[in-house]
Design a protein around this motif. Structure first.
Motif, PDB file in Angstrom:
ATOM      1  N   ARG A  10       0.851  -1.191   0.000  1.00 43.59           N
ATOM      2  CA  ARG A  10       0.000   0.000   0.000  1.00 43.59           C
ATOM      3  C   ARG A  10       0.886   1.241   0.000  1.00 43.59           C
ATOM      4  NH1 ARG A  10      -2.615  -4.018  -0.177  1.00 43.59           N
ATOM      5  NH2 ARG A  10      -4.404  -4.649   1.072  1.00 43.59           N
ATOM      6  N   GLU A  11       0.282   2.395  -0.324  1.00 43.42           N
ATOM      7  CA  GLU A  11       0.985   3.679  -0.302  1.00 43.42           C
ATOM      8  C   GLU A  11       0.214   4.691   0.521  1.00 43.42           C
ATOM      9  OE1 GLU A  11       1.512   5.186  -4.265  1.00 43.42           O
ATOM     10  OE2 GLU A  11       3.279   3.935  -4.592  1.00 43.42           O
ATOM     11  N   LEU A  12       0.945   5.525   1.215  1.00 43.90           N
ATOM     12  CA  LEU A  12       0.367   6.644   1.936  1.00 43.90           C
ATOM     13  C   LEU A  12       1.162   7.882   1.550  1.00 43.90           C
ATOM     14  CD1 LEU A  12      -1.578   7.771   4.120  1.00 43.90           C
ATOM     15  CD2 LEU A  12       0.252   7.340   5.771  1.00 43.90           C
ATOM     16  N   HIS A  13       0.512   8.819   0.888  1.00 42.18           N
ATOM     17  CA  HIS A  13       1.172  10.058   0.484  1.00 42.18           C
ATOM     18  C   HIS A  13       1.116  11.037   1.655  1.00 42.18           C
ATOM     19  CE1 HIS A  13       1.374   8.510  -3.557  1.00 42.18           C
ATOM     20  NE2 HIS A  13       0.105   8.169  -3.440  1.00 42.18           N
ATOM     21  N   THR A  14       2.287  11.547   2.039  1.00 42.10           N
ATOM     22  CA  THR A  14       2.380  12.485   3.161  1.00 42.10           C
ATOM     23  C   THR A  14       3.025  13.779   2.680  1.00 42.10           C
ATOM     24  OG1 THR A  14       4.598  11.943   3.982  1.00 42.10           O
ATOM     25  CG2 THR A  14       2.787  10.487   4.670  1.00 42.10           C
ATOM     26  N   ASP A  15       3.072  14.770   3.558  1.00 41.25           N
ATOM     27  CA  ASP A  15       3.701  16.043   3.216  1.00 41.25           C
ATOM     28  C   ASP A  15       5.213  15.933   3.090  1.00 41.25           C
ATOM     29  OD1 ASP A  15       4.171  15.622   5.900  1.00 41.25           O
ATOM     30  OD2 ASP A  15       3.602  17.631   6.540  1.00 41.25           O
ATOM     31  N   GLY A  17       6.825  13.066   1.514  1.00 37.81           N
ATOM     32  CA  GLY A  17       7.093  11.900   0.679  1.00 37.81           C
ATOM     33  C   GLY A  17       6.084  10.790   0.873  1.00 37.81           C
ATOM     34  N   THR A  18       6.208   9.796   0.026  1.00 33.18           N
ATOM     35  CA  THR A  18       5.307   8.651   0.073  1.00 33.18           C
ATOM     36  C   THR A  18       5.887   7.567   0.962  1.00 33.18           C
ATOM     37  OG1 THR A  18       4.463   9.118  -2.133  1.00 33.18           O
ATOM     38  CG2 THR A  18       4.170   6.880  -1.327  1.00 33.18           C
ATOM     39  N   PRO A  65      11.481   5.489   5.526  1.00 32.12           N
ATOM     40  CA  PRO A  65      12.092   6.266   4.442  1.00 32.12           C
ATOM     41  C   PRO A  65      13.554   5.861   4.258  1.00 32.12           C
ATOM     42  CG  PRO A  65      10.853   7.703   5.902  1.00 32.12           C
ATOM     43  CD  PRO A  65      10.893   6.342   6.560  1.00 32.12           C
ATOM     44  N   GLY A  66      13.936   5.704   3.003  1.00 34.22           N
ATOM     45  CA  GLY A  66      15.301   5.297   2.698  1.00 34.22           C
ATOM     46  C   GLY A  66      15.504   3.795   2.691  1.00 34.22           C
ATOM     47  N   PHE A  67      14.458   3.024   2.983  1.00 30.90           N
ATOM     48  CA  PHE A  67      14.509   1.562   2.970  1.00 30.90           C
ATOM     49  C   PHE A  67      13.402   1.044   2.061  1.00 30.90           C
ATOM     50  CE2 PHE A  67      16.407   2.528   7.075  1.00 30.90           C
ATOM     51  CZ  PHE A  67      17.472   1.646   7.140  1.00 30.90           C
ATOM     52  N   GLY A  68      13.579  -0.168   1.588  1.00 36.60           N
ATOM     53  CA  GLY A  68      12.512  -0.823   0.838  1.00 36.60           C
ATOM     54  C   GLY A  68      12.040   0.020  -0.319  1.00 36.60           C
ATOM     55  N   VAL A  69      10.744   0.203  -0.400  1.00 42.28           N
ATOM     56  CA  VAL A  69      10.162   0.918  -1.522  1.00 42.28           C
ATOM     57  C   VAL A  69       9.629   2.290  -1.123  1.00 42.28           C
ATOM     58  CG1 VAL A  69       9.624  -1.142  -2.860  1.00 42.28           C
ATOM     59  CG2 VAL A  69       7.996  -0.339  -1.156  1.00 42.28           C
ATOM     60  N   ARG A  87       3.804  10.390  11.139  1.00 37.71           N
ATOM     61  CA  ARG A  87       3.063  10.752   9.912  1.00 37.71           C
ATOM     62  C   ARG A  87       2.216   9.586   9.431  1.00 37.71           C
ATOM     63  NH1 ARG A  87       7.936  12.280   8.140  1.00 37.71           N
ATOM     64  NH2 ARG A  87       7.875  10.860   6.371  1.00 37.71           N
ATOM     65  N   PHE A  88       2.770   8.402   9.519  1.00 36.75           N
ATOM     66  CA  PHE A  88       2.085   7.192   9.073  1.00 36.75           C
ATOM     67  C   PHE A  88       0.813   6.948   9.890  1.00 36.75           C
ATOM     68  CE2 PHE A  88       1.724   2.461   9.279  1.00 36.75           C
ATOM     69  CZ  PHE A  88       1.418   2.244   7.945  1.00 36.75           C
ATOM     70  N   LEU A  89       0.945   6.947  11.201  1.00 34.65           N
ATOM     71  CA  LEU A  89      -0.213   6.696  12.062  1.00 34.65           C
ATOM     72  C   LEU A  89      -1.260   7.791  11.902  1.00 34.65           C
ATOM     73  CD1 LEU A  89       1.569   5.364  15.268  1.00 34.65           C
ATOM     74  CD2 LEU A  89       0.421   4.037  13.470  1.00 34.65           C
ATOM     75  N   ASP A  90      -0.811   9.037  11.817  1.00 35.73           N
ATOM     76  CA  ASP A  90      -1.736  10.146  11.612  1.00 35.73           C
ATOM     77  C   ASP A  90      -2.454  10.011  10.265  1.00 35.73           C
ATOM     78  OD1 ASP A  90      -2.863  12.756  12.399  1.00 35.73           O
ATOM     79  OD2 ASP A  90      -1.716  13.507  10.688  1.00 35.73           O
ATOM     80  N   GLY A  91      -1.705   9.669   9.229  1.00 34.58           N
ATOM     81  CA  GLY A  91      -2.285   9.519   7.896  1.00 34.58           C
ATOM     82  C   GLY A  91      -3.316   8.412   7.811  1.00 34.58           C
TER      83      GLY A  91
END
Length: 134
Positions: A10-15, A17-18, A65-69, A87-91
């Protein structure tokens, strides 16, 4: 239960980066934070345990960020980890989760647990290091 990388991604777009993550299962949210090292990802750390955990939890294996995809970061990935988790939990609209952190993920989880006492219901670390919380 067979889970594939492609079906769970899955993807989560944040302020900033993704953030990409793997999601499987239903139930209370369980955040899975991976370790560091060459080629490490959330999928590689947790893919074999994901089917079992997904029977009981909504598993969310974050790719730091900086790991995996996930998108790269200009910061040291360990320094970028805590803010990425917030950011992830908030998103995703999650205000309280259980967390399992492996190595660096354990370090990030413990640091966040100390700074944000209501963020995690339970914290489990696997080879994690962090500040003494006692």
């Amino acid at each position: 239960m067979t889970l594939s990388h492609e079906d769970t991604l899955r993807e989560l777009h944040t302020d900033d980066g993704t953030l990409r993550y793997h999601e499987a299962g239903d139930g209370p949210p369980l955040l899975l934070l991976h370790g560091s090292g060459p080629g490490v990802t959330g999928w590689r750390n947790y893919r074999h345990n994901l089917p079992v955990l997904a029977r009981h939890f909504r598993c969310l294996a974050l790719e730091f960020p900086g790991f995996g995809v996930s998108d790269p970061t200009a910061e040291n990935p360990m320094a970028a980890g805590p803010e990425a988790v917030l950011r992830f939990l908030d998103g995703l609209g999650l205000d309280r989760v259980d967390v399992i952190g492996n190595s660096m993920g354990g370090y990030v989880a413990v640091g966040l647990a100390v700074a944000h006492k209501d963020l995690f219901r339970r914290v489990v670390t696997i080879g994690g290091v962090g500040r003494n919380i006692l």
